[in-house]
Design a protein around this motif. Structure first.
Motif, PDB file in Angstrom:
ATOM      1  N   THR A   1      -7.112  21.411  15.879  1.00 25.52           N
ATOM      2  CA  THR A   1      -5.577  21.518  15.857  1.00 25.52           C
ATOM      3  C   THR A   1      -4.973  21.803  14.241  1.00 25.52           C
ATOM      4  O   THR A   1      -3.815  22.161  14.195  1.00 25.52           O
TER       5      THR A   1
ATOM      6  N   ARG B   1      -4.882  19.340  11.978  1.00 26.48           N
ATOM      7  CA  ARG B   1      -4.533  17.950  11.959  1.00 26.48           C
ATOM      8  C   ARG B   1      -5.610  17.439  11.139  1.00 26.48           C
ATOM      9  O   ARG B   1      -6.931  17.575  11.538  1.00 26.48           O
TER      10      ARG B   1
ATOM     11  N   GLY C   1      -3.274  12.600  10.277  1.00 28.66           N
ATOM     12  CA  GLY C   1      -2.201  13.336  10.994  1.00 28.66           C
ATOM     13  C   GLY C   1      -1.697  14.258  10.300  1.00 28.66           C
ATOM     14  O   GLY C   1      -0.607  14.901  10.794  1.00 28.66           O
ATOM     15  N   LYS C   2      -1.882  14.456   8.844  1.00 27.95           N
ATOM     16  CA  LYS C   2      -1.156  15.537   8.093  1.00 27.95           C
ATOM     17  C   LYS C   2      -1.901  16.747   8.594  1.00 27.95           C
ATOM     18  O   LYS C   2      -2.791  16.998   9.125  1.00 27.95           O
ATOM     19  N   GLU C   3      -1.202  17.995   7.950  1.00 24.95           N
ATOM     20  CA  GLU C   3      -1.780  19.477   8.303  1.00 24.95           C
ATOM     21  C   GLU C   3      -2.023  20.216   6.995  1.00 24.95           C
ATOM     22  O   GLU C   3      -1.381  19.808   5.842  1.00 24.95           O
TER      23      GLU C   3
ATOM     24  N   ASP D   1       0.462  20.518   3.946  1.00 19.89           N
ATOM     25  CA  ASP D   1       1.385  19.213   3.578  1.00 19.89           C
ATOM     26  C   ASP D   1       1.034  18.642   2.106  1.00 19.89           C
ATOM     27  O   ASP D   1      -0.163  18.804   1.732  1.00 19.89           O
TER      28      ASP D   1
END
Length: 158
Positions: free
Chosen positions: A83, A85, A132-134, A137
């Protein structure tokens, strides 16, 4: 006891160590104890006491590894949906926003962490700040030297 996350590679390394301890070290220690016993008086036999101490360390490590493997939640990163992530097991490439220095880390389990190999624990402050970051970011990570701002350049699922 709760399950602890572990990569496939980390589990393989622990299994290899366990196999080595059981098939190589244990027989060597048993042979050393038998040889030391043959020397006679056990009260003042330093070789015997050293071999028994080594046996205790070996058996303790075997129990520790077996416990870790039984409580491990082995996560195969290649089977997770990609994803973009940051999740457990990924390799993250970061750029320090102040120095523009790039660095990559792989997020692994506590037992696998080795900063020299750029393997960081999922429970480390850096990993907790990244989960949880992408890509693209910007994250602010609290370090002992103060807050450091990083931009996520890449997330690799390998």
């Amino acid at each position: 006891m709760s399950q602890t996350p572990m990569t496939v590679t980390g589990a393989q390394k622990l299994r290899q160590e366990l196999e080595h301890l059981k098939t190589v070290m244990r027989p060597q220690i048993i042979a050393a104890i038998a040889e030391a016993r043959a020397h006679g008086d056990l009260k003042e036999n330093a070789e015997y006491h050293a071999a028994r101490e080594q046996q205790g360390f070996c058996e303790g490590r075997i129990q520790e590894i077996e416990s870790k493997l039984s409580n491990a939640q082995i996560i195969d990163i290649s089977k997770l949906p990609q994803t973009g992530r940051v999740v457990f097991g990924v390799t993250v490439t970061l750029m320090n926003c102040d120095t523009e220095e790039e660095i990559s880390y792989r997020i692994v389990g506590d037992d696998e962490a080795d900063i020299k190999e750029r393997l960081i624990s999922v429970n480390s402050p850096i990993a907790r700040g990244l989960i949880g970051k992408e890509v693209d970011d910007v994250v602010n990570i609290k370090t002992p030297a103060g807050d450091v701002e990083y931009e996520i350049l890449a997330v690799e699922y390998r």
